[in-house]
Design an enzyme around this catalytic site. Structure first.
Site, PDB file in Angstrom:
ATOM      1  N   GLU A   1      -0.513  34.508  17.236  1.00  0.00           N
ATOM      2  CA  GLU A   1      -1.767  34.655  17.972  1.00  0.00           C
ATOM      3  C   GLU A   1      -1.522  35.641  19.118  1.00  0.00           C
ATOM      4  OE1 GLU A   1      -3.979  31.123  18.365  1.00  0.00           O
ATOM      5  OE2 GLU A   1      -5.614  32.094  19.433  1.00  0.00           O
TER       6      GLU A   1
ATOM      7  N   GLU B   1      -0.744  23.948  26.192  1.00  0.00           N
ATOM      8  CA  GLU B   1      -2.107  24.254  25.738  1.00  0.00           C
ATOM      9  C   GLU B   1      -3.011  23.018  25.796  1.00  0.00           C
ATOM     10  OE1 GLU B   1      -2.233  25.585  21.672  1.00  0.00           O
ATOM     11  OE2 GLU B   1      -4.232  26.448  21.922  1.00  0.00           O
TER      12      GLU B   1
HETATM   13  C1  RAM Z   1      -7.225  29.044  20.952  1.00  0.00           C
HETATM   14  C2  RAM Z   1      -6.410  29.106  22.187  1.00  0.00           C
HETATM   15  C3  RAM Z   1      -7.007  29.972  23.254  1.00  0.00           C
HETATM   16  C4  RAM Z   1      -8.458  29.657  23.448  1.00  0.00           C
HETATM   17  C5  RAM Z   1      -9.185  29.756  22.150  1.00  0.00           C
HETATM   18  C6  RAM Z   1     -10.655  29.391  22.272  1.00  0.00           C
HETATM   19  O1  RAM Z   1      -6.942  30.097  20.139  1.00  0.00           O
HETATM   20  O2  RAM Z   1      -6.284  27.809  22.694  1.00  0.00           O
HETATM   21  O3  RAM Z   1      -6.318  29.702  24.427  1.00  0.00           O
HETATM   22  O4  RAM Z   1      -9.028  30.514  24.393  1.00  0.00           O
HETATM   23  O5  RAM Z   1      -8.610  28.932  21.187  1.00  0.00           O
END
Ligand code: RAM
Length: 940
Positions: free
Chosen positions: A505, A791
């Site tokens: 990502e 996260e």
């Molecule tokens: C995921 C990650 C990222 C967030 C998006 C919406 O890919 O957690 O940090 O901003 O979702």
């Protein structure tokens, strides 16, 4: 090199300041250093002696140094010349301002003789203080312009003629050429960029420590070039230029579906070397059909997957003059043009520190693993011996699993694997270059020999921003939280602000960046970093003004999620307005507001159009309060509300609240930039959105349609409520926290949660959240051994198992946005709402009984600011440092002036301290520059 040295010195001096803070709070070094009046720390566009600047009128800044209290700059004089000698002799000056009566010392635009591409300007400044004393002239510094016009580019784009299968990672191309310099060289500057990534060397030496050049931007319209002073690497006679190209973001794997070749299939080079000879003549060596191309030891190199390096394929001396390149292929010239070329405004990525492993582990599965003690971003550099053809494989992981085995499931398809094949030549030293990994643990396999902790070091890689702040208090877990916030920042500021650094990502998620920006600006000088990134917003914005989820926007069509086209999510798209505003507030930088204005306005007008006559912003897809507390409630807590549906905040409520907030910032921005019509338009819309918010989402008795902490927080912090409902909603928020005993917020509510509680009368509840160690809380991950911000609140669940591997990053800075509150409220170091850039600032700590002391230091653009408080046996002590040319309003926790002494003397009737009156629990005083220590008896 000089630049680098200076930078290191800046970092070293900021470390010294941290050390000094300790002395200061102890009281043993009171009074500060005695410094002479001087202009120091001269910067051009935030940088020390930058070259390759993209503008003809860069902005000059300096710090005023003066240990006299209440010292302000009364006047300045700047002078500029083409050489240091001319500056010294005051001859042929390009600009001489004479004395200008002004206290401006920040971002003064160069307004001397018109400058041309490549021109270097030496400058210095002297200042006069408000007591009529003049400083000496500062040490001279310089800046140098880059190529201001596309017509300055003479080089041709070249691509290596190689047989490549671009559906997978292929060997990195090596490019070279030699040239004769017939005469002694007085100056040589290389301008370089590429499709992909490049590493440039001359006569066998790398030209700089910069990594991941040319950086990541929305390449289709903005491709950065770098400028390097390479005078010291070249000499009269035969010279060689060597370039290795990597796939990088351009054609490597990117986004999350095995997607590759995002920007194109072929890597390419654009290189222009401008040589000035001592006799005044000049010459240009460019990328053209005379270059040769081959491959070397780098068999594959990919950001997500890692690097494979076969040392047996090294071609010794490939980037030196004597090398025989007859076997090499040619190159093909390409007509890619120069329209998208831009100078580099950002901060180069470099190896910033090196860390030794703390432990060698054999896991229950028998894996050989080294623990670096810190989840970090970069790579492992090793020195190992092997026979020719032996290999060593390094895999990277953030955590070990419950059994203590190496765990990589959360990296999804990112292989994060480096493989090295030995040439069999004694101790071999290796580190990859076109990949980076997010890891704390490295697993070593396939190696026939012994590995010890001394054979490895982790190289920490990120954008080389100066560290500007720190927060320390008497609670070790909170201090670890602050460290985790800083490590989250280091790990996710690698040329663009990313969500995470380890899985497939690593994208410029706008929402994450927006919520974290104020915290980032305390901890590092992030001005240039954001200046660069923000310029990709207008490139990737839709014509209708809508802003993508990620910038640079590589998530096409919503990334195949089926939810959305990947644009226009509230709190994410608002980054287009909030980050320029944050940079303006922190650094007093109106330039970023001007540059971004069209983009900011684009998003604002989109919201206005989409919300129509009822001013409720409901159009499109929204992430809402992403990753808010939800499903595991009853399971973990044997909850009183078994069956709790989760803290789901109505997305339209969030979107309308953000619409109001952003419109307010737009109104202020338009005013600052003198755009009166826009300012009036936004001022007129504001009450309509507020009315809509209250009509749709707030009852007359102060209930919100979503009874969540996030809903209360937004209503309070964005000032959406009628006066009479403010205390009602604040109480609801506090009651909700007390009911649950913990936070329930996600990415949107969390950054403002403690702020809302402490601003609206419930600081004790805010502290309850801060000190909570149970899931979900900030300290819960700390108790689980986290060394970065996670996260999710429960990346590791209370039972020790992991969250869903589909999205479980252990290095995600969003929840670290509470760092802003630590600086602003716990330590009390705040901006003045009326004045940007800390020219004036506020010190207003909100202490708690649970802490013995708290303190913050912040290297503002005017100099070091410090704020701290401590409970001593005989007094409550508040210490404040106010840099020269600034002033501060200090809120003292005192009943009245008679209970306060400063530096042993009463504070009444003093020239250096003005008592402004009472405000709630505080006695407010106003001071000019200086170091102050207030001893307060009977504090509130
Ligand atoms: C995921 C990650 C990222 C967030 C998006 C919406 O890919 O957690 O940090 O901003 O979702």
């Amino acid at each position: 090199m000089i630049n680098l040295l200076k930078k290191r010195l800046t970092i070293a001096s900021s470390l010294l300041c941290v050390a000094f803070t300790f002395l200061f709070v102890d009281g043993s070094a009171m009074g500060g250093n005695q410094t002479k009046l001087a202009a120091v720390n001269l910067r051009t566009e935030y940088k020390h002696n930058p070259i390759g600047l993209g503008m003809a009128n860069p902005r000059l800044s300096w710090e005023m140094q003066d240990s006299e209290r209440g010292s302000m700059q009364q006047a300045y004089q700047i002078r500029c010349a083409a050489t240091a000698a001319e500056l010294k002799n005051k001859a042929d000056l390009l600009w001489n301002t004479d004395w200008v009566e002004s206290d401006q010392s920040n971002q003064l635009a160069y307004a001397g003789q018109k400058l041309a591409s490549g021109e270097r300007v030496y400058w210095q400044v002297r200042i006069r203080n408000n007591r009529g004393k003049e400083s000496a002239w500062s040490e001279p510094v310089f800046f140098e312009l880059g190529l201001l016009s596309h017509a300055d580019w003479k080089a041709q784009w070249i691509e290596p003629k190689l047989d490549e299968d671009v559906s997978k990672s292929t060997p990195s191309p090596y490019l070279r050429r030699t040239f004769q310099a017939p005469k002694p060289i007085s100056k040589a500057t290389a301008f370089v960029t590429c499709h992909g990534l490049y590493e440039l060397s001359m006569n066998g030496s790398k030209v700089s420590d910069d990594l991941f050049t040319p950086g990541w931007t929305s390449y289709q319209e903005r491709l950065q070039y770098q400028a390097y002073d390479v005078t010291g690497l070249l000499a009269k006679g035969e010279n060689a230029i060597g370039v290795v190209l990597g796939d990088g973001w351009y054609r490597g794997f990117l986004v999350w579906q095995g997607n590759k070749n995002t920007y194109g299939e072929n890597v390419a080079l654009l290189f222009q070397l401008q040589i000035e000879y001592a006799d005044g003549t000049s010459e240009m060596i460019c990328s053209d059909e005379n270059w040769k191309a081959g491959t070397g030891p780098i068999l594959k190199s990919d950001i997500y997957n890692g690097e494979t390096y076969d040392a047996r394929l090294e071609q010794t001396g490939w980037n030196t003059a004597g090398f025989d390149d007859r076997e090499w292929n040619g190159v093909e010239t390409k007509d890619y043009g120069y329209d998208n070329l831009v100078a580099s405004d950002g901060v180069p990525v470099q190896v910033i520190q090196r860390i030794q492993p703390i432990e060698k582990i054999i896991t229950p599965k028998g894996e050989l693993v080294f623990d670096f003690g810190q989840n970090l971003v970069g790579w492992v550099h090793f020195k190992l011996k092997g026979n020719k053809g032996d290999k060593v494989v390094l895999n990277h992981a953030e955590v070990l699993d419950q059994e203590g085995n190496f765990y990589t499931a959360n990296l999804r398809v990112a292989k994060a694997e480096d493989e090295y094949i030995f040439k069999g030549d004694g101790v071999e030293s290796y580190a990859p270059r076109f990949t980076f990994h997010g890891f704390r643990y490295v697993k070593i396999s396939d190696y026939p020999g012994e590995v010890t902790v001394d054979d490895l070091e982790a190289c920490v890689v990120h954008s080389a921003m100066t560290e500007t702040g720190d927060f320390v208090c008497s609670d070790t877990l909170v201090n670890r939280l602050q460290k985790n916030i800083q490590w989250g920042l280091r790990g996710n500021f690698l040329d663009v602000p990313t969500d995470c650094p380890q899985r497939d990502e690593r994208l410029g998620w706008t929402g994450d960046a927006q919520v974290f920006a104020p915290t980032a600006c305390f901890n590092v000088d992030a001005a240039s970093f954001y200046t660069k990134w923000m310029q990709d917003f207008p490139v990737d914005q839709k014509e209708n003004g809508s802003v993508p989820w990620v910038v640079p926007n590589v998530v096409k069509d919503g990334g195949g999620t089926g939810w959305s086209d990947g644009f226009g999510a509230t709190a994410w798209a608002d980054a287009s307005v909030i980050i320029p505003w944050t940079v303006y507030r922190a650094y007093g930088d109106t330039g970023i507001l001007e540059r971004q204005y069209a983009s900011m306005k684009g998003w604002e007008e989109y919201m206005i159009r989409e919300s129509g006559d009822n001013y409720v912003f409901s159009a499109g897809f929204h992430f809402g309060d992403w990753l808010a507390f939800a499903e595991y409630y009853s399971y973990y807590y044997n909850a009183p509300d078994y069956g709790y549906a989760g803290a789901n905040t109505d997305k339209e409520l969030i979107a309308t609240a953000y619409f109001y907030h952003t419109t307010g910032l737009m109104q202020k921005t338009a005013e600052i930039l003198g755009k009166k019509e826009d300012a009036a338009r936004y001022a007129a819309i504001l009450p309509k959105i507020k009315e809509a918010f209250n009509r749709e989402f707030v009852t007359e008795t102060g209930r919100l349609t979503s009874g969540t902490q996030t809903a209360y927080v937004l209503a309070l912090c964005f000032k959406l409520l009628p006066e009479n409902l403010v205390p009602v909603v604040a109480k609801r928020l506090a009651d909700d926290v007390n009911h649950f005993g913990h936070l329930t917020t996600g990415f949107v509510g969390t950054p403002l949660l403690c702020q809302a509680l402490s601003d609206y009368g419930y600081p004790d509840v805010a502290y309850k959240l801060l000190f909570n160690k149970r899931y979900p809380s900030w300290l819960y991950p700390v108790t689980k051994g986290a060394t970065t911000i996670w996260e999710r609140w429960d990346c590791i669940k209370p039972d020790g198992s992991f969250q869903d591997v589909g999205m479980n990053s252990f290095n995600h800075y969003a929840y670290g946005a509470v760092g802003n509150w630590l600086y602003q409220t716990v330590a009390g170091l705040q901006e003045d709402p009326a004045v940007a850039g800390y020219k004036k600032f506020v010190v207003k700590p909100v202490p708690t009984e649970q802490l013995q002391f708290a303190k913050a230091n912040y290297q503002s653009i005017y100099g070091e600011i410090r704020s701290g408080w401590e409970r001593k046996e005989d007094a409550f002590v508040q210490t404040v440092e106010v840099p020269a040319n600034t002033s501060a309003k200090i809120y003292l926790l005192a009943n009245d002036a008679t209970s306060v002494s400063e530096n042993g003397k009463p504070i009444s009737n003093r020239k250096d301290i003005a008592i402004a009156g009472r405000d709630g629990d505080y006695l407010v005083v106003e001071v000019g520059s200086g170091t102050y220590s207030f001893q307060i008896q009977n504090s509130n």
